[in-house]
Each structure stands twice: as structure tokens, then as C-alpha cells.
Design a protein around this motif. Structure first.
Motif, PDB file in Angstrom:
ATOM      1  N   LEU A 114      -7.027  58.031  12.593  1.00 41.30           N
ATOM      2  CA  LEU A 114      -5.955  57.611  13.488  1.00 41.30           C
ATOM      3  C   LEU A 114      -5.825  56.102  13.342  1.00 41.30           C
ATOM      4  CD1 LEU A 114      -4.062  59.068  15.481  1.00 41.30           C
ATOM      5  CD2 LEU A 114      -5.600  58.339  17.308  1.00 41.30           C
ATOM      6  N   GLU A 115      -4.819  55.688  12.599  1.00 45.24           N
ATOM      7  CA  GLU A 115      -4.696  54.283  12.221  1.00 45.24           C
ATOM      8  C   GLU A 115      -3.922  53.490  13.264  1.00 45.24           C
ATOM      9  OE1 GLU A 115      -4.586  55.183   7.401  1.00 45.24           O
ATOM     10  OE2 GLU A 115      -2.717  54.877   8.512  1.00 45.24           O
ATOM     11  N   PRO A 116      -4.321  52.244  13.529  1.00 45.31           N
ATOM     12  CA  PRO A 116      -3.676  51.443  14.568  1.00 45.31           C
ATOM     13  C   PRO A 116      -2.290  50.948  14.169  1.00 45.31           C
ATOM     14  CG  PRO A 116      -5.312  50.135  13.409  1.00 45.31           C
ATOM     15  CD  PRO A 116      -5.446  51.537  12.892  1.00 45.31           C
ATOM     16  N   TRP A 117      -1.407  50.884  15.158  1.00 44.70           N
ATOM     17  CA  TRP A 117      -0.095  50.255  14.952  1.00 44.70           C
ATOM     18  C   TRP A 117       0.227  49.440  16.206  1.00 44.70           C
ATOM     19  CZ3 TRP A 117       1.795  49.908  10.217  1.00 44.70           C
ATOM     20  CH2 TRP A 117       3.054  49.320  10.039  1.00 44.70           C
ATOM     21  N   LEU A 118       1.002  50.008  17.147  1.00 45.85           N
ATOM     22  CA  LEU A 118       1.168  49.296  18.418  1.00 45.85           C
ATOM     23  C   LEU A 118      -0.143  49.292  19.200  1.00 45.85           C
ATOM     24  CD1 LEU A 118       4.655  50.499  19.750  1.00 45.85           C
ATOM     25  CD2 LEU A 118       4.113  48.441  18.450  1.00 45.85           C
ATOM     26  N   GLY A 119      -0.896  50.350  19.056  1.00 48.33           N
ATOM     27  CA  GLY A 119      -2.205  50.431  19.691  1.00 48.33           C
ATOM     28  C   GLY A 119      -3.297  49.943  18.754  1.00 48.33           C
ATOM     29  N   LEU A 120      -4.333  49.350  19.315  1.00 47.88           N
ATOM     30  CA  LEU A 120      -5.481  48.923  18.513  1.00 47.88           C
ATOM     31  C   LEU A 120      -6.537  50.012  18.433  1.00 47.88           C
ATOM     32  CD1 LEU A 120      -5.997  45.210  19.611  1.00 47.88           C
ATOM     33  CD2 LEU A 120      -5.206  46.048  17.393  1.00 47.88           C
ATOM     34  N   LEU A 135      -6.868  53.085  26.342  1.00 45.37           N
ATOM     35  CA  LEU A 135      -5.994  52.593  25.268  1.00 45.37           C
ATOM     36  C   LEU A 135      -5.929  51.076  25.335  1.00 45.37           C
ATOM     37  CD1 LEU A 135      -3.623  52.756  23.140  1.00 45.37           C
ATOM     38  CD2 LEU A 135      -2.094  52.955  25.122  1.00 45.37           C
ATOM     39  N   LYS A 136      -6.112  50.438  24.202  1.00 47.34           N
ATOM     40  CA  LYS A 136      -5.908  49.000  24.079  1.00 47.34           C
ATOM     41  C   LYS A 136      -4.710  48.777  23.153  1.00 47.34           C
ATOM     42  CE  LYS A 136      -8.331  45.998  25.267  1.00 47.34           C
ATOM     43  NZ  LYS A 136      -8.349  45.109  26.471  1.00 47.34           N
ATOM     44  N   VAL A 137      -3.660  48.125  23.681  1.00 46.21           N
ATOM     45  CA  VAL A 137      -2.479  47.860  22.868  1.00 46.21           C
ATOM     46  C   VAL A 137      -2.590  46.490  22.220  1.00 46.21           C
ATOM     47  CG1 VAL A 137      -1.020  49.375  24.253  1.00 46.21           C
ATOM     48  CG2 VAL A 137      -1.102  46.938  24.775  1.00 46.21           C
ATOM     49  N   ARG A 138      -1.873  46.313  21.146  1.00 47.61           N
ATOM     50  CA  ARG A 138      -1.943  45.085  20.343  1.00 47.61           C
ATOM     51  C   ARG A 138      -1.259  43.928  21.078  1.00 47.61           C
ATOM     52  NH1 ARG A 138      -2.910  44.733  14.878  1.00 47.61           N
ATOM     53  NH2 ARG A 138      -2.538  46.974  14.573  1.00 47.61           N
TER      54      ARG A 138
END
Length: 639
Positions: free
Chosen positions: A54-60, A73-76
Motif C-alpha cells: 500500500l504505497e503512500p500518496w496523499l496519505g503517508l 491515518l497520517k496525511v502528507r
């Protein structure tokens, strides 16, 4: 750059993907496929179908607690929406609205509180989530109704079965979400809406896109020779178009090796000379809708010199759909197969010999999956020897054969539960004999009654061709087969969910993309659990589920997906429980896996290179979800 839509657009713009569109002339128009989900919105994560990561995008990152019920959830940081906030005094210029935990919590709460938001993603999220809380500007906590180690993949993985896209709170908070058309959409993606017409949707590159400024490592990319990973950059295409074309037009909008460039496109050719010959199309398609094997073959041959490419060499497997094909078997002692209209007397149930698992296993051994797969391809009969393009590949297990499922498929094969690509008549013969059947006049029979089966399938589909190939094989082996081709509405509305079939050709193990539970749980529901008035599409053959299968699935439900000692590997406990359950499937055979069907999308390399192929994997299904990673790999062909 131009992408082809398989279905028409709605007359008026509507970018609210949380409410499904109404049918137009019996067809659902393109709302999920017209580019917004692909390039204007962005997912929290990308599920890599090659690695299962599960690769990060908006989420880290997104992590569960020990119970698998509370997820964090940690968002970028630094992500922005494409629109500007009101300019404040003394500011040199207006700033963009930030993307924060507030947007995630708002979208989640909006969905939880509004049952009229009926898109699949919204309904799935409501069923799973109890509450959502903001921890800080970049952190969100999800509390689930039940433990679920698959929660992040299912809801935010941007894969085949939808992904929850976060909406901007500052736009949606004063709207009636179930009626809001969002006709002027705002997203975080690298493209913004330029124009919407009844024929096409056009998006323009946003030079201020946050991702290019952040320059984070491109997820899933391979390092260069120096060991450095490529950074996310501003995509090269300045404009993207999604357009609907009638199927016969598709091939005319791809390169032709025997045609010349339009005037001005090739400085070596004078305009007058061009005018004397047929011209290449000026209204190009760069990526097609899903093509039939014959269409794809013609496109590749007509393009010449690699101008039109698909996933791989056409004589090798194509990129597979997420739903492998299989033969569903009704396991009840009596069945109804004859269609009746409302008010008509239903058919008297007929005896069903396929309630005997020995016969189901014998049937599985009789099937030549390679030959069934060939029926899905296009066979060129004008060459000697004949050549088949884009055949489906034999399934060895119930799972979609993605790299993300490879550890589980390999475990099933190592346990000797796999299915062979070709028939094994001797194994089938022994099972038939054990069940009391013997050949009489070339037909299997018992007590003077010939063994027979009726197979329901949707008419006019590639599956109908597969069913015909199956009929040919089984008839030759000594079983009387009737193919019952049905309209799509009858198959899904009357036949399958109510178990009104003896056998059904379809794809009801669909679900698992990076773990085995999702597909396997579909057979854990006992017939008594089905709502007789509104049944599901799970265990439609009314298999009496053995306790060993139920127990194994119950254990799998809450097991973490990854090995705590090595996150690159699956949880060994999960694999062990999967094998316990699969042993029951192998013994009982309530369905028979058949083939992995190709999903063929053709790409035009005349203007752009770097399209996804088996050599450089990526998700080529541009209509399924976002294509941000695909765009990162594209490079413009230089004159």
C-alpha cells in the motif's frame, strides 16, 4: 493526450462520484471514468498490484492497533487543493486551501451520516466504520465496527473495486451532498477541469500542483543505476481528454503504418505530397477502451513498428482482470433452472446429481483450462499453423493472478491444491467410478440415467465463448451439456443470487487483490444466512459450509496481513489458516476455477512512450481509478 471512454457522458457535468448516475438509454453513463477520479482527485494510497504494498500518496501511512479495530491515518504535509483562499491583507498573493485532517474527517462524517450517498465506496465505508476523529491537523483516527486488517486496502487502496476519495470541506460543507453535482470540481491532483461537453471532458495541467513542489520519491519505482529513486514530478502532458467514441471508430483513431503524417507533422514530407495519400488521423487516441482480442490484433498489425502496444507480446498473456472466471455449481439436491415470469407457476425442482462432491471434483479434472482460455482469444485461421492472440491463461487457484497474490497462490500450489492447465481423464474416471457412474454408449450414467448439466451464462459475452468451449470438452468426455445463454439482467437479477441454476459460468470469487480472505469469505455464508427476498452474490450455489471452513475463515478475519518480522512477506499464520480453508474447498469443490481473462487496453506510442507493460509493470486500466503513477512514467516522443 486522449483517453477513450467505453460509454457516453452525461449531458450535464456531474463530478459527485458518491451518488451513481441514472441510466441513459439503458446504460450507466461515464461519471467514474471521465477523468476526475483519474487525474483531478487523488487517493490516499495506491495498492501496488505487483507487490501488494500500500504505497503512500496523499496519505503517508495508515496503521491499526493490536485489535485491528482502531486505525490511525497520517496525511502528507504540504498538500493543497487547486483553488485559492481569499487573499489576506499584506499577503503578496493568495494561497491555496490546504488539504488536512479536517477534509478527511468531514468526508468520512458526511458519508456516515447520509445513506443517500449510495456509491459502493460510501456504502462499504458506512458498513465498516463506527466513528472518525481528528487527532491533529495531519492525523485521523478511525474506529471500526469490527476488527478488520484489510480496512486500508479496501477503502483507500485505489484499486479495482473503488477507493474513497476525499472531498474539499470548504466546498461541500454547505451542500446537500446527495444532490450536489459538484459541476465545478476542485481536487488536489495535477490537472484541473478545463471543459465539459456532451462528447468529451478536458483537463489542463496545473503548474502549481503540490506534488511537483514536494518532489517525494515515486512509490513503487525502481532506483536508477546510481541507486537513486525518481522523484514525483509535474506530468509532461499539458492537456488530457476523455472522449467517447463508437466502437467501430476506435481503430481509425490509432496509427497506421501505411499512412503518412498530416501536413506539417513531418518536415520531411511536403504538404502537397501528403495531400495525395491517406493521412494519419489528426484526432488521436492515446489510450483505448478495453478491446476485444481481434480489435487489439488488428490495431497492433495496422500500426506497425511498435506504434500500438498492449501489456505484452500478443501471443503471451495479457494483463488480467481482477475477477478470474470459474464455474459455480449448485450443491443442493434439487434445483430450479427454468425461467418463469412473475405470476407464472415456478418449475418443479429437478434432481441435481452435482450435489455429490465426487462428481464436482471429477468435473474439475475433466476440464482443459488451456482450451477454455483459447476461446477467449482471437485465432488467426489464415496462417499455418494457426495462431491465437490474447488467450486467457489457465487458473491454478481461485485467485486473480496478480503479483500481489503470488505468495498465496504459491502456497496453495505447494500444498498440492492447485488445478492443472489440462484435463486429467484418469483422475476423473476414478472419481466417477467411486460415485457409481460408468460409461454407457459413450455417456456417463448411473442407474440408466445419463449425467447431464445445464450451464447458465450471459449471452453475447466472451464468457459465452468460454462456456461453448467447455460444452465441447465435456460432451466429448461423456456428459450431456446444455448452455443456457441469458440476458445480463436475468443472469444477475433472477438466476444467480437466488441459486436458480445448476451451474453458472461467471466470476463470483472476485474480491481478493493482496490477501486471500476477501474472496474466500464469499463461501463462508451458509444457505440459511441468505435473505430469501434479497439474497447476496455470496455462496449462490447454497453450499452447506463445513465447520472447518467457517472456523478457518473466522480466524483469518482478524489476522494481520503482514509478517511482523518481515513486512515484505505475508503473515505466516494467515497463510496457514488460508490453507486449512483451501483444503476444504479442494475436497468439496463448490466451484471450479477456470481461467484468468485478459483485459486488453491498447496504447499509442506515436506521441508518448512509457506506457505500462509487463517489462515495466503498472496498472493499465485507466478507467478503474487514478492514473497518477502512469502519468509519471510517460515521456513525449521528440520529433
Amino acid at each position: 493526450m486522449s483517453f477513450e471512454l467505453a460509454v457516453p457522458l452525461e449531458p450535464k457535468p456531474n463530478f459527485n462520484y458518491l451518488t451513481p448516475p441514472s441510466k441513459i438509454n439503458g446504460i450507466y453513463p461515464a461519471r467514474r471514468e471521465h477523468g476526475a477520479r483519474q487525474v483531478l482527485f487523488e487517493p490516499l494510497f495506491h495498492l501496488n498490484l505487483e507487490t501488494g504494498e500500500l504505497e503512500p500518496w496523499l496519505g503517508l501511512f495508515m496503521q491499526p492497533d493490536a485489535t485491528q479495530r482502531v486505525w490511525t491515518l497520517k496525511v502528507r504535509d504540504g498538500v493543497t487543493w487547486s483553488d485559492l483562499m481569499p487573499k489576506k491583507p499584506l499577503e503578496p498573493e493568495a494561497k491555496r486551501y490546504p488539504f488536512t485532517a479536517d477534509d478527511v474527517v468531514f468526508t468520512s462524517t458526511m458519508i456516515l451520516g447520509n445513506v443517500n450517498l449510495s456509491a459502493y465506496e460510501a456504502s462499504r465505508f458506512r458498513a465498516a466504520v463506527e466513528k472518525v476523529e481528528k487527532i491533529d491537523e495531519l492525523t485521523v483516527r478511525f474506529t471500526l465496527r469490527n476488527p478488520n486488517p484489510r480496512f486500508a486496502i479496501e477503502n483507500f487502496g485505489d484499486a479495482a473495486f473503488g477507493s474513497l476519495m476525499i472531498m474539499p470541506k470548504h466546498i461541500w460543507e454547505n451542500q446537500d451532498a446527495s444532490k450536489f453535482a459538484f459541476e465545478k470540481p476542485i481536487g488536489t491532483g495535477p490537472y484541473t477541469l478545463e471543459e465539459y461537453t456532451k462528447d468529451k471532458v478536458t483537463y489542463a495541467l496545473d503548474p502549481g500542483w503540490w506534488g511537483a513542489k514536494a518532489g517525494f520519491d515515486l512509490p513503487g519505482a525502481q532506483p536508477d543505476k546510481g541507486g537513486k529513486l525518481p522523484k514525483v514530478r509535474l506530468p509532461e502532458p499539458t492537456e488530457l481528454v476523455w472522449r467517447y467514441t463508437e466502437a467501430p471508430e476506435t481503430l481509425d483513431l490509432l496509427p497506421k503504418k501505411d499512412l503518412v503524417a498530416p501536413p506539417g507533422d513531418d518536415p520531411a514530407i511536403e504538404g502537397a505530397a501528403n495531400a495525395e495519400q491517406p493521412l494519419q488521423p489528426t484526432d488521436w487516441l492515446d489510450a483505448t477502451r478495453e478491446l476485444s482480442p481481434k480489435e487489439a490484433k488488428l490495431a497492433i498489425e495496422a500500426g506497425g513498428e511498435g506504434k500500438v502496444v498492449t501489456w505484452d507480446d500478443p501471443e503471451k498473456p495479457g494483463w488480467n482482470t481482477a475477477c478470474a472466471r470459474q464455474l459455480e455449481i449448485n450443491t443442493q439436491p434439487t434445483v430450479v433452472t427454468k425461467y418463469t415470469l412473475p405470476g407464472e407457476a415456478p418449475q418443479t425442482p429437478i434432481e441435481n446429481p452435482w450435489s455429490d462432491p465426487r462428481l464436482r471434483k471429477a468435473l474439475a479434472a475433466l476440464i482443459d483450462r488451456t482450451a477454455v482460455g483459447k476461446a477467449y482469444g482471437y485465432t488467426d485461421e489464415l496462417v499455418n499453423p494457426q495462431k491465437t492472440w490474447f488467450a486467457a491463461t489457465p487458473s491454478t487457484t481461485m485467485f486473480a493472478a496478480y503479483g500481489s497474490m503470488k505468495p498465496f497462490i504459491q502456497a496453495v500450489e505447494a500444498a498440492k491444491f492447485e488445478l492443472a492447465p489440462t484435463a486429467d481423464p484418469s483422475a476423473a474416471e476414478a472419481l466417477f467410478k467411486d460415485a457409481g457412474y460408468a460409461k454407457e454408449g459413450g455417456r456417463y450414467a448411473k442407474d440408466g440415467k445419463a449425467l447431464a448439466a445445464t450451464i447458465a451464462v450471459i449471452d453475447g459475452t466472451s464468457d459465452a465463448k468460454g462456456a461453448d468451449a467447455l460444452e465441447t470438452q465435456l460432451e466429448a468426455a461423456g456428459i450431456d451439456i446444455t448452455i443456457d445463454e441469458q440476458p445480463n439482467e436475468r443472469y444477475w437479477g433472477w438466476t444467480v443470487p437466488y441459486g436458480r441454476y445448476q451451474m453458472a459460468y461467471g466470476w463470483l470469487s472476485c474480491g481478493s487483490l493482496a490477501e486471500p480472505y476477501t474472496s474466500m469469505k464469499r463461501y463462508a455464508y451458509s444457505p440459511q444466512e441468505q435473505n430469501k427476498d434479497d439474497p447476496t452474490f455470496d455462496n449462490t450455489g447454497r453450499w452447506t459450509v463445513p465447520a472447518a471452513y467457517k472456523d478457518a475463515l473466522a480466524a483469518m478475519a482478524s489476522l494481520s496481513l503482514r509478517d511482523s518480522a518481515d513486512a515484505s512477506k505475508p503473515n505466516p499464520q494467515l497463510v496457514a489458516k488460508m490453507l486449512e480453508a483451501y483444503k476444504v474447498l479442494d475436497e468439496e469443490m463448490p466451484f471450479i476455477p477456470l481461467v484468468q481473462t485478459p483485459r486488453i487496453i491498447a496504447f499509442n506510442t506515436a506521441h508518448w512512450t512509457g506506457w505500462p507493460t509487463s517489462a515495466k509493470p503498472g496498472n493499465p486500466a485507466h478507467d478503474w481509478g487514478s492514473i497518477h503513477k502512469l502519468l509519471q512514467n510517460l515521456e513525449k516522443v521528440q520529433p
